[in-house]
Design a protein around this motif. Structure first.
Motif, PDB file in Angstrom:
ATOM      1  N   TYR A  72       0.802  -1.228   0.000  1.00 23.01           N
ATOM      2  CA  TYR A  72       0.000   0.000   0.000  1.00 23.01           C
ATOM      3  C   TYR A  72       0.834   1.277   0.000  1.00 23.01           C
ATOM      4  N   GLY A  73       2.157   1.155   0.035  1.00 20.74           N
ATOM      5  CA  GLY A  73       3.016   2.326  -0.007  1.00 20.74           C
ATOM      6  C   GLY A  73       3.422   2.851   1.359  1.00 20.74           C
ATOM      7  N   GLU A  74       2.711   2.432   2.400  1.00 19.74           N
ATOM      8  CA  GLU A  74       3.021   2.821   3.775  1.00 19.74           C
ATOM      9  C   GLU A  74       2.226   1.909   4.699  1.00 19.74           C
ATOM     10  N   PRO A  75       2.604   1.839   5.978  1.00 21.72           N
ATOM     11  CA  PRO A  75       1.801   1.053   6.911  1.00 21.72           C
ATOM     12  C   PRO A  75       0.375   1.611   6.978  1.00 21.72           C
ATOM     13  N   LEU A  76      -0.595   0.722   7.085  1.00 24.64           N
ATOM     14  CA  LEU A  76      -1.990   1.170   7.085  1.00 24.64           C
ATOM     15  C   LEU A  76      -2.323   2.033   8.291  1.00 24.64           C
ATOM     16  N   GLY A  77      -1.633   1.840   9.406  1.00 28.10           N
ATOM     17  CA  GLY A  77      -1.878   2.701  10.567  1.00 28.10           C
ATOM     18  C   GLY A  77      -1.621   4.160  10.234  1.00 28.10           C
ATOM     19  N   ALA A  78      -0.501   4.438   9.563  1.00 24.61           N
ATOM     20  CA  ALA A  78      -0.169   5.817   9.173  1.00 24.61           C
ATOM     21  C   ALA A  78      -1.164   6.341   8.142  1.00 24.61           C
ATOM     22  N   LEU A  79      -1.503   5.502   7.176  1.00 25.72           N
ATOM     23  CA  LEU A  79      -2.456   5.906   6.142  1.00 25.72           C
ATOM     24  C   LEU A  79      -3.818   6.222   6.747  1.00 25.72           C
ATOM     25  N   GLU A 126       3.214  14.202   5.312  1.00 24.09           N
ATOM     26  CA  GLU A 126       4.225  13.348   4.692  1.00 24.09           C
ATOM     27  C   GLU A 126       5.401  13.125   5.646  1.00 24.09           C
ATOM     28  N   ILE A 127       5.818  14.182   6.345  1.00 20.63           N
ATOM     29  CA  ILE A 127       6.906  14.042   7.321  1.00 20.63           C
ATOM     30  C   ILE A 127       6.469  13.083   8.431  1.00 20.63           C
ATOM     31  N   GLN A 128       5.241  13.271   8.937  1.00 23.47           N
ATOM     32  CA  GLN A 128       4.736  12.394   9.992  1.00 23.47           C
ATOM     33  C   GLN A 128       4.672  10.950   9.515  1.00 23.47           C
ATOM     34  N   SER A 129       4.166  10.761   8.325  1.00 30.04           N
ATOM     35  CA  SER A 129       4.026   9.412   7.780  1.00 30.04           C
ATOM     36  C   SER A 129       5.386   8.733   7.651  1.00 30.04           C
ATOM     37  N   LEU A 130       6.369   9.474   7.173  1.00 31.14           N
ATOM     38  CA  LEU A 130       7.706   8.909   7.030  1.00 31.14           C
ATOM     39  C   LEU A 130       8.281   8.507   8.383  1.00 31.14           C
ATOM     40  N   LEU A 131       8.225   9.406   9.352  1.00 35.36           N
ATOM     41  CA  LEU A 131       8.750   9.085  10.686  1.00 35.36           C
ATOM     42  C   LEU A 131       8.022   7.890  11.287  1.00 35.36           C
ATOM     43  N   ARG A 132       6.703   7.874  11.151  1.00 33.96           N
ATOM     44  CA  ARG A 132       5.910   6.807  11.775  1.00 33.96           C
ATOM     45  C   ARG A 132       6.030   5.488  11.033  1.00 33.96           C
ATOM     46  N   SER A 133       6.485   5.528   9.781  1.00 32.61           N
ATOM     47  CA  SER A 133       6.716   4.266   9.064  1.00 32.61           C
ATOM     48  C   SER A 133       8.040   3.641   9.484  1.00 32.61           C
ATOM     49  N   VAL A 134       8.924   4.461  10.038  1.00 34.66           N
ATOM     50  CA  VAL A 134      10.234   3.980  10.473  1.00 34.66           C
ATOM     51  C   VAL A 134      10.172   3.406  11.882  1.00 34.66           C
ATOM     52  N   SER A 135       9.344   4.009  12.738  1.00 39.52           N
ATOM     53  CA  SER A 135       9.331   3.600  14.135  1.00 39.52           C
ATOM     54  C   SER A 135       8.004   3.941  14.789  1.00 39.52           C
ATOM     55  N   ALA A 136       7.680   3.237  15.839  1.00 37.62           N
ATOM     56  CA  ALA A 136       6.460   3.494  16.610  1.00 37.62           C
ATOM     57  C   ALA A 136       6.629   4.777  17.426  1.00 37.62           C
ATOM     58  N   ALA A 137       5.512   5.397  17.774  1.00 31.36           N
ATOM     59  CA  ALA A 137       5.537   6.662  18.511  1.00 31.36           C
ATOM     60  C   ALA A 137       6.333   6.555  19.811  1.00 31.36           C
ATOM     61  N   GLY A 138       6.158   5.468  20.536  1.00 32.23           N
ATOM     62  CA  GLY A 138       6.891   5.297  21.800  1.00 32.23           C
ATOM     63  C   GLY A 138       8.398   5.276  21.595  1.00 32.23           C
ATOM     64  N   ASP A 139       8.839   4.614  20.531  1.00 31.06           N
ATOM     65  CA  ASP A 139      10.273   4.574  20.230  1.00 31.06           C
ATOM     66  C   ASP A 139      10.782   5.953  19.806  1.00 31.06           C
ATOM     67  N   ILE A 140       9.961   6.699  19.086  1.00 31.69           N
ATOM     68  CA  ILE A 140      10.343   8.056  18.674  1.00 31.69           C
ATOM     69  C   ILE A 140      10.486   8.948  19.905  1.00 31.69           C
ATOM     70  N   ILE A 141       9.565   8.819  20.844  1.00 28.78           N
ATOM     71  CA  ILE A 141       9.649   9.592  22.100  1.00 28.78           C
ATOM     72  C   ILE A 141      10.914   9.201  22.870  1.00 28.78           C
ATOM     73  N   ASP A 142      11.216   7.898  22.938  1.00 25.44           N
ATOM     74  CA  ASP A 142      12.446   7.452  23.615  1.00 25.44           C
ATOM     75  C   ASP A 142      13.681   8.072  22.961  1.00 25.44           C
ATOM     76  N   ALA A 143      13.703   8.087  21.624  1.00 23.98           N
ATOM     77  CA  ALA A 143      14.833   8.685  20.906  1.00 23.98           C
ATOM     78  C   ALA A 143      14.915  10.185  21.188  1.00 23.98           C
ATOM     79  N   ALA A 144      13.756  10.845  21.209  1.00 18.65           N
ATOM     80  CA  ALA A 144      13.730  12.283  21.502  1.00 18.65           C
ATOM     81  C   ALA A 144      14.260  12.552  22.902  1.00 18.65           C
ATOM     82  N   ASN A 145      13.862  11.739  23.859  1.00 16.71           N
ATOM     83  CA  ASN A 145      14.345  11.911  25.239  1.00 16.71           C
ATOM     84  C   ASN A 145      15.858  11.716  25.327  1.00 16.71           C
ATOM     85  N   ALA A 146      16.377  10.776  24.554  1.00 16.04           N
ATOM     86  CA  ALA A 146      17.820  10.541  24.562  1.00 16.04           C
ATOM     87  C   ALA A 146      18.572  11.718  23.935  1.00 16.04           C
TER      88      ALA A 146
END
Length: 182
Positions: free
Chosen positions: A20-27, A130-150
């Motif tokens: 589908y070009g991206e995970p369905l959750g993001a779509l 598009e930026i959100q979709s790209l980030l969220r296709s790479v990693s789950a929100a919780g992992d993104i928050i963990d990376a941001a905290n680091a």
């Protein structure tokens, strides 16, 4: 979620990305946001049960089995583009969603580009999505928050970017984008 479930979910999301070009959750989150829906309403328009939509969004299920549902998704993507660029009003979008809900689907091979509706430059909202979709296709929100905290102690601006675009609401990201364009 155990390791086997995580692996199965990651595999399902990879399959969704290839199909589908991206995970369905993001779509589906983008459609919900752009069209002002909730999950129950989106499921009704698509002709899916709410649990099925949830399974597709979470990666518990990889594929949409009904070709008519796939076509409804494509029709909603096109409608979403029209709403995002201001070509279609919210009221008109509601009417069109009712038509999409009633559609039985035709040839599954007829495809149109997502950006066929707008001939001009993409809207801020579309760029942000598009930026959100790209980030969220790479990693789950919780992992993104963990990376941001680091990153926060040494790179606070980058941490803020990850939090806003990777896990925040679209409205927050649009405000952030507009504030940083000068």
């Amino acid at each position: 979620m155990d390791a086997a479930q995580q692996e199965a979910t990651a595999r399902a999301r990879d399959l969704q990305r290839s199909w589908y070009g991206e995970p369905l959750g993001a779509l589906f989150r983008r459609l919900i946001d752009d069209l002002g829906l909730n999950q129950a309403r989106l499921a009704a328009v698509l002709g899916l049960s709410a649990p099925m939509l949830s399974q597709l969004m979470s990666g518990q299920r990889a594929k949409i089995g009904n070709p008519a549902v796939v076509q409804r998704v494509q029709a909603l993507q096109e409608l979403s583009s029209l709403v995002a660029d201001g070509s279609v009003s919210a009221g008109e979008a509601t009417d069109r969603m009712e038509e999409i809900k009633k559609s039985q689907g035709g040839s599954v091979l007829s495809t149109t580009g997502q950006n066929s509706a707008g001939s001009g430059a993409p809207t801020v909202r579309r760029v942000v999505r598009e930026i959100q979709s790209l980030l969220r296709s790479v990693s789950a929100a919780g992992d993104i928050i963990d990376a941001a905290n680091a990153l926060a102690p040494t790179h606070p601006e980058l941490a803020e970017f990850l939090r806003v675009y990777g896990a925040g609401r679209t409205a927050e990201a649009v405000s952030h984008y507009e504030a940083h364009q000068s």
